[in-house]
Design a protein around this motif. Structure first.
Motif, PDB file in Angstrom:
ATOM      1  N   LYS A 169     -13.271 -14.987  -7.892  1.00  0.00           N
ATOM      2  CA  LYS A 169     -13.027 -15.767  -6.677  1.00  0.00           C
ATOM      3  C   LYS A 169     -12.074 -15.001  -5.777  1.00  0.00           C
ATOM      4  CE  LYS A 169     -13.814 -20.338  -8.464  1.00  0.00           C
ATOM      5  NZ  LYS A 169     -13.326 -21.702  -8.531  1.00  0.00           N
ATOM      6  N   ALA A 170     -12.401 -14.983  -4.499  1.00  0.00           N
ATOM      7  CA  ALA A 170     -11.559 -14.290  -3.525  1.00  0.00           C
ATOM      8  C   ALA A 170     -11.117 -15.259  -2.438  1.00  0.00           C
ATOM      9  CB  ALA A 170     -12.310 -13.120  -2.911  1.00  0.00           C
ATOM     10  N   THR A 171      -9.948 -14.968  -1.899  1.00  0.00           N
ATOM     11  CA  THR A 171      -9.446 -15.649  -0.711  1.00  0.00           C
ATOM     12  C   THR A 171      -9.466 -14.604   0.399  1.00  0.00           C
ATOM     13  OG1 THR A 171      -7.144 -15.049  -1.098  1.00  0.00           O
ATOM     14  CG2 THR A 171      -7.946 -17.092  -2.141  1.00  0.00           C
ATOM     15  N   LYS A 172      -8.840 -14.899   1.528  1.00  0.00           N
ATOM     16  CA  LYS A 172      -8.776 -13.916   2.617  1.00  0.00           C
ATOM     17  C   LYS A 172      -7.922 -12.714   2.250  1.00  0.00           C
ATOM     18  CE  LYS A 172      -9.469 -17.031   6.483  1.00  0.00           C
ATOM     19  NZ  LYS A 172      -8.924 -17.545   7.742  1.00  0.00           N
ATOM     20  N   THR A 173      -6.990 -12.905   1.309  1.00  0.00           N
ATOM     21  CA  THR A 173      -6.053 -11.815   1.004  1.00  0.00           C
ATOM     22  C   THR A 173      -6.090 -11.319  -0.431  1.00  0.00           C
ATOM     23  OG1 THR A 173      -4.298 -13.401   0.528  1.00  0.00           O
ATOM     24  CG2 THR A 173      -4.423 -12.538   2.792  1.00  0.00           C
ATOM     25  N   GLY A 174      -6.834 -11.980  -1.303  1.00  0.00           N
ATOM     26  CA  GLY A 174      -6.781 -11.529  -2.687  1.00  0.00           C
ATOM     27  C   GLY A 174      -7.863 -12.073  -3.578  1.00  0.00           C
ATOM     28  N   LEU A 204      -5.184  -7.276  -1.212  1.00  0.00           N
ATOM     29  CA  LEU A 204      -5.605  -6.140  -0.399  1.00  0.00           C
ATOM     30  C   LEU A 204      -5.674  -6.570   1.056  1.00  0.00           C
ATOM     31  CD1 LEU A 204      -8.266  -5.850  -3.001  1.00  0.00           C
ATOM     32  CD2 LEU A 204      -6.905  -3.826  -2.550  1.00  0.00           C
ATOM     33  N   ARG A 205      -5.989  -5.636   1.911  1.00  0.00           N
ATOM     34  CA  ARG A 205      -6.162  -5.969   3.319  1.00  0.00           C
ATOM     35  C   ARG A 205      -7.442  -6.806   3.466  1.00  0.00           C
ATOM     36  NH1 ARG A 205      -2.544  -3.530   6.444  1.00  0.00           N
ATOM     37  NH2 ARG A 205      -3.865  -3.539   8.271  1.00  0.00           N
ATOM     38  N   PRO A 206      -7.443  -7.796   4.358  1.00  0.00           N
ATOM     39  CA  PRO A 206      -8.572  -8.731   4.459  1.00  0.00           C
ATOM     40  C   PRO A 206      -9.937  -8.067   4.621  1.00  0.00           C
ATOM     41  CG  PRO A 206      -6.719  -9.558   5.716  1.00  0.00           C
ATOM     42  CD  PRO A 206      -6.347  -8.160   5.255  1.00  0.00           C
ATOM     43  N   ARG A 211      -9.907   1.777  -1.762  1.00  0.00           N
ATOM     44  CA  ARG A 211     -10.310   2.764  -0.737  1.00  0.00           C
ATOM     45  C   ARG A 211     -10.568   2.087   0.608  1.00  0.00           C
ATOM     46  NH1 ARG A 211     -13.529   5.060  -5.209  1.00  0.00           N
ATOM     47  NH2 ARG A 211     -12.352   6.866  -5.935  1.00  0.00           N
ATOM     48  N   THR A 212     -11.270   0.962   0.573  1.00  0.00           N
ATOM     49  CA  THR A 212     -11.540   0.244   1.818  1.00  0.00           C
ATOM     50  C   THR A 212     -10.268  -0.297   2.432  1.00  0.00           C
ATOM     51  OG1 THR A 212     -13.746  -0.348   0.987  1.00  0.00           O
ATOM     52  CG2 THR A 212     -12.909  -1.617   2.857  1.00  0.00           C
ATOM     53  N   SER A 213      -9.363  -0.775   1.610  1.00  0.00           N
ATOM     54  CA  SER A 213      -8.076  -1.268   2.121  1.00  0.00           C
ATOM     55  C   SER A 213      -7.293  -0.142   2.778  1.00  0.00           C
ATOM     56  CB  SER A 213      -7.282  -1.895   0.966  1.00  0.00           C
ATOM     57  OG  SER A 213      -6.166  -2.586   1.429  1.00  0.00           O
ATOM     58  N   ARG A 214      -7.283   1.038   2.136  1.00  0.00           N
ATOM     59  CA  ARG A 214      -6.599   2.200   2.717  1.00  0.00           C
ATOM     60  C   ARG A 214      -7.229   2.567   4.059  1.00  0.00           C
ATOM     61  NH1 ARG A 214      -6.823   6.946  -1.070  1.00  0.00           N
ATOM     62  NH2 ARG A 214      -9.008   6.836  -0.511  1.00  0.00           N
ATOM     63  N   ALA A 269      -2.313  -2.331  -1.142  1.00  0.00           N
ATOM     64  CA  ALA A 269      -2.706  -3.060  -2.349  1.00  0.00           C
ATOM     65  C   ALA A 269      -1.451  -3.544  -3.061  1.00  0.00           C
ATOM     66  CB  ALA A 269      -3.524  -2.171  -3.276  1.00  0.00           C
ATOM     67  N   SER A 270      -1.561  -4.698  -3.689  1.00  0.00           N
ATOM     68  CA  SER A 270      -0.486  -5.193  -4.536  1.00  0.00           C
ATOM     69  C   SER A 270      -1.106  -6.085  -5.596  1.00  0.00           C
ATOM     70  CB  SER A 270       0.573  -5.934  -3.720  1.00  0.00           C
ATOM     71  OG  SER A 270       0.008  -6.999  -2.999  1.00  0.00           O
TER      72      SER A 270
END
Length: 118
Positions: A86-91, A68-70, A110-113, A55-56
């Protein structure tokens, strides 16, 4: 903005209206990812577990971003849309007036982890 030394320096250098939102986001991510190392990568504060940044976040001139991770974003796409974000593939981009809800940040982190295998 020059490359910040750490999360505190990044937040301090961000536009003042964004600082409370960035502090809150950092608190939530740190609570959900206690095992993560807090780093600065690609000029953004992030949370790394092993070799994976899970995460960042960032501040721009008119909005903030949570990255986060896609898989985390696709897994929670309906919740993101339901929150009016709004979301993109990465954020996800958002304003301090309409931040990402804390409970959604927690689920995304949690899902990204999990996606990172951490």
């Amino acid at each position: 903005m020059t490359t910040p030394a750490d999360h505190d320096a990044y937040i301090a250098a961000a536009p003042e209206p964004f600082q409370p939102t960035l502090r809150r986001l950092r608190e939530v991510l740190a609570r959900v990812l206690p095992e993560a190392e807090q780093i600065v990568a690609y000029d953004m504060p992030g949370f790394r577990i092993g070799d994976a940044v899970v995460a960042s976040y960032a501040a721009f001139s008119k909005q903030c971003g949570l990255y986060l991770r896609p898989h985390a974003l696709s897994e929670h796409a309906d919740e993101i849309a339901a929150a009016g974000l709004k979301a993109t593939k990465t954020g996800i981009t958002f304003s301090p007036r309409r931040p990402v809800p804390d409970d959604l940040v927690e689920r995304l982190a949690r899902t990204s982890r999990e996606d990172a295998g951490a």
